[in-house]
Write a protein that holds these residues in place. Structure first.
Motif, PDB file in Angstrom:
ATOM      1  N   UNK A 145      51.496  27.282  46.571  1.00 17.32           N
ATOM      2  CA  UNK A 145      51.417  28.357  45.584  1.00 17.32           C
ATOM      3  C   UNK A 145      50.209  29.253  45.848  1.00 17.32           C
ATOM      4  N   UNK A 146      49.089  28.670  46.272  1.00 17.75           N
ATOM      5  CA  UNK A 146      47.911  29.471  46.598  1.00 17.75           C
ATOM      6  C   UNK A 146      48.200  30.373  47.800  1.00 17.75           C
ATOM      7  N   UNK A 168      48.123  34.394  47.679  1.00 15.73           N
ATOM      8  CA  UNK A 168      47.332  35.199  48.609  1.00 15.73           C
ATOM      9  C   UNK A 168      48.187  36.292  49.239  1.00 15.73           C
ATOM     10  N   UNK A 169      49.399  35.953  49.647  1.00 13.81           N
ATOM     11  CA  UNK A 169      50.291  36.941  50.261  1.00 13.81           C
ATOM     12  C   UNK A 169      50.676  38.010  49.240  1.00 13.81           C
ATOM     13  N   UNK A 170      51.077  37.584  48.047  1.00 15.43           N
ATOM     14  CA  UNK A 170      51.519  38.560  47.041  1.00 15.43           C
ATOM     15  C   UNK A 170      50.391  39.487  46.608  1.00 15.43           C
ATOM     16  N   UNK A 171      49.174  38.949  46.440  1.00 16.89           N
ATOM     17  CA  UNK A 171      48.038  39.795  46.078  1.00 16.89           C
ATOM     18  C   UNK A 171      47.681  40.740  47.220  1.00 16.89           C
ATOM     19  N   UNK A 172      47.802  40.261  48.453  1.00 21.99           N
ATOM     20  CA  UNK A 172      47.552  41.124  49.605  1.00 21.99           C
ATOM     21  C   UNK A 172      48.554  42.273  49.641  1.00 21.99           C
ATOM     22  N   UNK A 173      49.823  41.964  49.383  1.00 22.29           N
ATOM     23  CA  UNK A 173      50.850  43.010  49.377  1.00 22.29           C
ATOM     24  C   UNK A 173      50.626  44.003  48.241  1.00 22.29           C
ATOM     25  N   UNK A 174      50.229  43.513  47.074  1.00 15.74           N
ATOM     26  CA  UNK A 174      49.907  44.404  45.957  1.00 15.74           C
ATOM     27  C   UNK A 174      48.744  45.316  46.334  1.00 15.74           C
ATOM     28  N   UNK A 175      47.716  44.736  46.927  1.00 11.96           N
ATOM     29  CA  UNK A 175      46.560  45.518  47.345  1.00 11.96           C
ATOM     30  C   UNK A 175      46.953  46.569  48.381  1.00 11.96           C
ATOM     31  N   UNK A 197      42.930  47.801  52.609  1.00 13.80           N
ATOM     32  CA  UNK A 197      42.630  46.648  51.769  1.00 13.80           C
ATOM     33  C   UNK A 197      41.151  46.322  51.739  1.00 13.80           C
ATOM     34  N   UNK A 198      40.493  46.418  52.898  1.00 20.15           N
ATOM     35  CA  UNK A 198      39.061  46.151  52.966  1.00 20.15           C
ATOM     36  C   UNK A 198      38.289  47.186  52.160  1.00 20.15           C
ATOM     37  N   UNK A 199      38.763  48.426  52.140  1.00 17.08           N
ATOM     38  CA  UNK A 199      38.121  49.458  51.325  1.00 17.08           C
ATOM     39  C   UNK A 199      38.154  49.057  49.851  1.00 17.08           C
ATOM     40  N   UNK A 211      46.329  49.097  39.095  1.00 18.53           N
ATOM     41  CA  UNK A 211      46.338  47.653  38.865  1.00 18.53           C
ATOM     42  C   UNK A 211      46.622  47.320  37.398  1.00 18.53           C
ATOM     43  N   UNK A 212      46.907  48.322  36.590  1.00 15.14           N
ATOM     44  CA  UNK A 212      47.125  48.124  35.155  1.00 15.14           C
ATOM     45  C   UNK A 212      48.244  47.150  34.841  1.00 15.14           C
TER      46      UNK A 212
END
Length: 162
Positions: free
Chosen positions: A22-23, A27-34, A45-47, A117-118
């Motif tokens: 799940x972690x 991580x993948x889903x948050x990366x894709x959102x970002x 993403x780094x910005x 991100x709202x």
């Protein structure tokens, strides 16, 4: 609250594995959102990570920001240049050391990020509302320890090209 989608008793190892999986998924889903948020703002993403760190720990010097991210100072200079050109940050002389600079977030621009991100922030509030204070304390403690573990693992990586 240890509810799992499988019937019958769940073994400790299965729970450990479910948490790890799940972690990874998180991580993948948050990366894709970002990436999606960054794409709408012409940011990498780094910005976005650097803007978040500047928001939380700023004003901050470039060296301190490089240490927090684990990025090489030359890489950080490029990111700072890009963020300044985009109107996301300002560079100011450090009032305690006129030779040094500090980086400060431009608040009016950060509202654009918060707006995008709202939806996630609203969902997080809804999810947290379904837990007791004691459960949230356990979850917060767990997540803090996982974040610390990630920092430790990053520091212990062998040098690039080794």
């Amino acid at each position: 609250m240890s509810q799992v989608d499988s019937p019958g008793p769940v073994q400790r190892g299965e729970l450990d594995q479910a948490i790890r999986e799940t972690m990874r998924d998180l991580a993948v889903r948050l990366s894709l959102l970002t990436q999606q948020v960054g794409g709408r703002l012409d940011l990498k993403g780094t910005d976005l990570d650097c803007l978040d760190l500047i928001d939380r720990y700023g004003p901050i010097g470039p060296g301190a920001l490089a240490r927090r991210t684990g990025l090489h100072p030359a890489t950080m200079t490029g990111i700072i240049d890009r963020l300044e050109r985009g109107g996301w940050i300002t560079r100011e002389r450090d009032p305690n050391d006129r030779r040094a600079i500090t980086i400060r977030l431009i608040r009016s621009r950060s509202k654009e990020i918060l707006r995008l991100f709202g939806g996630m922030n609203a969902e997080m509030a809804r999810i947290c509302a379904s837990y007791t204070d004691d459960e949230l304390a356990v979850i917060a403690g767990f997540l803090h320890r996982v974040a610390d573990a990630a920092s430790t693992a990053a520091r212990e990586l062998p040098p690039a090209g080794a």
